[in-house]
Design a protein around this motif. Structure first.
Motif, PDB file in Angstrom:
ATOM      1  N   GLU A 231     -83.408 -97.217 -76.441  1.00  0.00           N
ATOM      2  CA  GLU A 231     -84.617 -96.540 -76.919  1.00  0.00           C
ATOM      3  C   GLU A 231     -85.727 -96.616 -75.871  1.00  0.00           C
ATOM      4  O   GLU A 231     -86.408 -95.624 -75.572  1.00  0.00           O
ATOM      5  N   ARG A 232     -85.892 -97.826 -75.298  1.00  0.00           N
ATOM      6  CA  ARG A 232     -86.927 -97.977 -74.276  1.00  0.00           C
ATOM      7  C   ARG A 232     -86.601 -97.151 -73.027  1.00  0.00           C
ATOM      8  O   ARG A 232     -87.496 -96.560 -72.410  1.00  0.00           O
TER       9      ARG A 232
ATOM     10  N   THR B  79     -87.379 -93.553 -73.721  1.00  0.00           N
ATOM     11  CA  THR B  79     -88.829 -93.330 -73.639  1.00  0.00           C
ATOM     12  C   THR B  79     -89.305 -93.328 -72.192  1.00  0.00           C
ATOM     13  O   THR B  79     -90.099 -92.472 -71.778  1.00  0.00           O
TER      14      THR B  79
END
Length: 542
Positions: free
Chosen positions: A254-255, A258
């Protein structure tokens, strides 16, 4: 359940199975040893009975034979040594009976004790016979007939055969017991191992499947992430370390997703700025080239007026001397000196502009190195004397010739000697020329060493930059434009050479020019230039 607990339980189960197997194995081993010991004792007793039977048969035959011999009372009879030896033999048989009793169990000791008692009486009767044989023959015969023979029949025909039969039965029973025990223990051990294998197999399969499933999920996630699929998420299959790792992996993905979106935006902005910067750089390069072309083209227009100013100032100074106008001479000389300085500055600027504009050409010719060094030394001597310095020239007598641009070589030497004399006062300036062989090619090395103010390593790194001197205070104190060394380095590069400096603050400096003995024009180079390998020069320390 966590992986640690699963592994701990599996380890405990394996240890429990191992302990159970060891208990069964050692108990079976003890049982086998016990039955084997029982069999060994029975065999030992059988051997002892056979030995006793053999000896008793021999002694019985011996006594029977002696009792039938008519003895000569004056010459026959056993000696004391023979009587003692016979008694010891009977005692040996008694010892074997005692040993047989110690090897027997409680059920067989009664018959052995009856046999021992009967043998004791028989042994005593035979000893009486042996002691009286040949001395009291009637008593000896009476002893044999009344006691020896009945006791012998009892021992040899009743008790001893019973013991032999009992021991045969015991041996057979012990053998059967031993083999039965071995068969049962072997089957039990095999059964336990089979049960352990059946339990350990599913246990190992369960643990392995759990690990394989978790690792496969992580491997699939890593492969997806490596392929750039940052939207992929690993399924959480268990609430243990694999589950925690899957959660951490999903958070990392997820990071990264992003960060990739942010990086994409930043890259787009950066590309836009790089495009703008590229356009600005092209514009600056175009302007710089235009400036260089302008200055190069304006060489004649700038130098001609300055030469006129210098020439007219010299003429006016001479006329002022002739007219004895002494008050005008210092001003005219200042005009002349300022004009020459300005002409030098203009020449340096024009040379640099020509080089940058690509209009500086090489005028290659073959010249004598000693002659050009002599010419430069003579020309520079007044400037050397100005600061009370001493010029030393070190050049071999047979230096030979070189093919290069003589004008530019002369200008480079002028620049180095001018700098050395400018930054040295009441010292020495040494010009050394050498011919060296580097990688099979001749190189000419010009070294200018001074005993002046020197430089720090930081100052030496930027000394060849345009319009730069070692320190701002140097410009104010000694003057100069900071273009001489820049032009010298560019001239070196144009001729396939280089220049380097070694210096220490307060200990002077050494500038070394290395040029090929035969400069090859750029249009004649057919391949990429080889890396420049310059001969070493010692660090100057005074």
């Amino acid at each position: 359940m966590t992986i640690r607990r699963r592994l701990a339980l599996s380890h405990f189960a394996i240890l429990l199975l191992l302990a159970f197997n060891l208990v069964i194995y050692y108990s079976s081993d003890l049982k086998r040893k016990s039955t084997f010991e029982e069999l060994r004792r029975a065999i030992s007793r059988q051997i002892l009975i056979s030995s006793i039977q053999q000896k008793l048969n021999d002694y019985q035959k011996q006594v029977s034979l002696l009792s039938q011999i008519t003895a000569d009372l004056s010459n026959s009879g056993a000696s004391p040594e023979e009587v003692t030896q016979f008694s010891e033999h009977l005692n040996d048989i008694g010892g074997q009976i005692t040993q047989m009793s110690s090897l027997s169990d409680a059920g067989g000791k009664d018959k052995i004790e009856a046999f021992r008692k009967a043998f004791g009486e028989l042994s005593a009767s035979w000893q009486v016979f042996y002691e009286n044989f040949g001395r009291n023959q009637s008593r000896a015969i009476t002893e044999v007939v009344t006691r020896g023979e009945p006791l012998g029949r009892k021992v040899m025909q009743e008790l001893l055969p019973q013991l032999q039969q009992d021991e045969r039965n015991r041996i057979e029973a012990a053998s059967t017991h031993f083999y039965d025990t071995a068969r049962i223990t072997d089957r039990l051990t095999l059964l336990i191992f089979v049960i352990s294998g059946c339990l350990a197999g599913p246990l190992a399969l369960f643990v392995s499947r759990h690990f394989t499933r978790g690792l496969d999920a992580l491997r699939a996630g890593a492969a997806a992430l490596g392929a750039g699929k940052l939207k992929y998420r690993i399924p959480v299959l268990s609430h243990d370390e694999f589950g925690d790792l899957a959660l951490s992996f999903n958070e990392m993905a997820e990071r990264l997703d992003t960060a990739r979106r942010e990086l994409t935006g930043v890259n787009a902005e950066l590309e836009h700025r790089q495009h703008e910067l590229k356009m600005l750089m092209q514009a600056a390069q175009t302007a710089n080239q235009a400036k260089s072309r302008f200055l190069a083209n304006m060489s004649h227009e700038l130098r001609t007026p300055m030469n006129a100013i210098i020439g007219y100032s010299e003429i006016l100074a001479e006329e002022a001397e002739d007219l004895r106008q002494e008050a005008l001479i210092p001003d005219l000389r200042k005009i002349n000196s300022a004009g020459k300085h300005l002409l030098t500055l203009i020449s340096d600027l024009l040379d640099l502009s020509k080089i940058e504009a690509g209009k500086m050409d090489l005028d290659l010719e073959t010249f004598d190195i000693r002659e050009i060094v002599k010419d430069v030394s003579v020309t520079m001597q007044p400037q050397i004397d100005k600061n009370f310095n001493k010029l030393l020239v070190d050049i071999p007598p047979r230096m030979g010739t070189m093919r290069a641009d003589a004008t530019k070589v002369r200008q480079m030497l002028f620049n180095l000697l001018s700098n050395a004399s400018k930054f040295t006062r009441s010292g020495t300036v040494r010009l050394q020329v050498r011919r060296n062989d580097v990688q099979g090619k001749d190189w000419i090395e010009f070294s200018v060493r001074d005993s002046g103010i020197g430089m720090t390593p930081e100052q030496a790194e930027k000394i060849f930059d345009a319009f730069t001197q070692a320190d701002p205070s140097t410009t104010r104190k000694y003057g100069g434009t900071g273009l001489g060394l820049t032009i010298t380095r560019k001239f070196c590069h144009m001729m396939g050479g280089d220049i380097r400096v070694e210096s220490a603050l307060g200990e002077g400096a050494v500038f070394t020019i290395s040029l090929p003995a035969e400069v090859i024009p750029e249009q004649e180079l057919t391949g990429p230039a080889e890396p420049l390998a310059l001969p070493p020069v010692a660090s100057h320390r005074g």
